[in-house]
Design a protein around this motif. Structure first.
Motif, short mmCIF file in Angstrom:
data_model
loop_
_atom_site.label_atom_id
_atom_site.label_comp_id
_atom_site.label_asym_id
_atom_site.label_seq_id
_atom_site.Cartn_x
_atom_site.Cartn_y
_atom_site.Cartn_z
N UNK A 132 7.28 -0.41 -10.54
CA UNK A 132 7.26 1.02 -10.27
C UNK A 132 7.30 1.73 -11.62
N UNK A 133 6.29 2.53 -11.90
CA UNK A 133 6.14 3.08 -13.25
C UNK A 133 5.86 4.57 -13.23
N UNK A 134 6.37 5.23 -14.26
CA UNK A 134 5.97 6.60 -14.54
C UNK A 134 4.63 6.57 -15.28
N UNK A 139 -4.93 5.54 -10.99
CA UNK A 139 -5.94 5.24 -9.99
C UNK A 139 -5.89 3.75 -9.70
N UNK A 140 -6.22 3.34 -8.48
CA UNK A 140 -6.05 1.93 -8.10
C UNK A 140 -6.71 0.93 -9.05
N UNK A 200 -2.03 -7.92 -3.39
CA UNK A 200 -1.47 -6.72 -4.00
C UNK A 200 -1.60 -5.51 -3.09
N UNK A 201 -0.71 -4.56 -3.29
CA UNK A 201 -0.80 -3.26 -2.63
C UNK A 201 -0.22 -2.21 -3.56
N UNK A 202 -0.63 -0.96 -3.35
CA UNK A 202 -0.23 0.11 -4.25
C UNK A 202 0.06 1.39 -3.48
N UNK A 203 0.82 2.26 -4.13
CA UNK A 203 0.95 3.64 -3.70
C UNK A 203 1.05 4.48 -4.96
N UNK A 225 3.19 11.70 -10.42
CA UNK A 225 3.17 11.07 -11.73
C UNK A 225 3.77 9.68 -11.74
N UNK A 226 3.83 9.05 -10.55
CA UNK A 226 4.41 7.71 -10.46
C UNK A 226 3.55 6.83 -9.57
N UNK A 227 3.69 5.52 -9.75
CA UNK A 227 2.98 4.59 -8.88
C UNK A 227 3.76 3.30 -8.75
N UNK A 228 3.45 2.59 -7.67
CA UNK A 228 4.00 1.26 -7.46
C UNK A 228 2.86 0.28 -7.27
#
Length: 260
Positions: free
Chosen positions: A100-102, A112-113, A151-154, A158-161
């Protein structure tokens, strides 16, 4: 990398949480909470989840993705997570790594993915350095043409996992709960589950994988270990939205009835 050396390089801080056998539903609730209510970077490593559980992406449809009769007969829990991606069945032989990152702390990665995926592929390239055949293929980690990491993302504001389930090992019987999805990676070539995936244990020791992953993350962040019991101090209580949930038996029965 030492803490003092990392500070000299101006690396951003990342909190490291090491877990073992935490239920996947609890882990996903934790991740969603940290993504939405914390302002810190996080790396979560969970070594297995005790109860075999099916995890679907947020838009997954049970009737299209699952053999609902056996799933209900064997009382396999089914979860819809807060991220996209495909459907997996996880158990004590699955290893989980979540980042999980800023956005501003990884300036070379666009929110973006594809950009996040490419960055993760480079990071795990360090982890599997020297192991023949490792690559990021479409959205999967593979050895050769066989998948071992999904993998999966959200991505929010200004953050993403970016989170991954790694098949350290798998029970062939469990794969029978999953249907062949209508949309598959091109390289899959209509192979069934057991011909499409492989076991990570044939390529790397379990403990080596964990330590090399932490080292690879530590090359880009200053790592600070945080205990699970202390996480409350890093999050806000308000707006603790939980979209990850366990599907009820009634929902599964209705999904099955609607296809009859």
């Amino acid at each position: 990398m030492s803490l003092s050396r990392a500070k000299d390089l101006g690396l951003p801080l990342m909190n490291l949480v090491r877990l073992k056998g935490i239920p996947i539903l609890e882990q996903l609730h934790l991740e969603e909470r940290l993504l939405r209510t914390s302002s810190h970077n996080w790396c979560i490593v969970n070594d297995g989840t005790d109860v075999p559980t099916i995890v679907m992406g947020m838009s997954g449809k049970p009737a299209q993705l699952l053999e609902l009769g056996p799933v209900m007969e064997d009382r396999i829990p089914v979860i819809k997570r807060f991220t996209g991606g495909g459907t997996v069945i996880v158990d004590k032989s699955t290893m989980f790594v979540s980042l999980i990152c800023n956005k501003d702390d990884v300036p070379n990665v666009q929110p973006y993915p594809r950009s996040v995926m490419a960055w993760s592929g480079s990071l795990y390239g360090d982890v599997f350095n020297g192991i023949n055949g490792f690559q990021l293929r479409e959205n999967d980690y593979v050895f050769g043409d066989r998948k071992f990491g999904g993998n999966a993302q959200s991505i929010i504001r200004n953050r993403w996992i970016h989170h991954t389930s790694f098949l350290w090992d798998y029970n062939v019987r469990n794969m029978a709960y999953l249907k062949l999805p209508s949309r598959v990676p091109q390289y899959r070539l209509e192979r069934d589950h057991t011909d499409f995936v492989c076991r990570m244990k044939d390529y790397i020791e379990r403990s080596d994988f964990v330590e090399k992953t932490i080292k690879a993350v530590g090359n880009q962040f200053t790592l600070k270990q945080v205990n699970l019991k202390d996480i409350d101090s890093y999050t806000k209580a308000e707006n603790n939205l939980k979209t990850t949930r366990l599907l009820t038996l009634e929902e599964l029965e209705k999904a099955m009835a609607d296809t009859s």
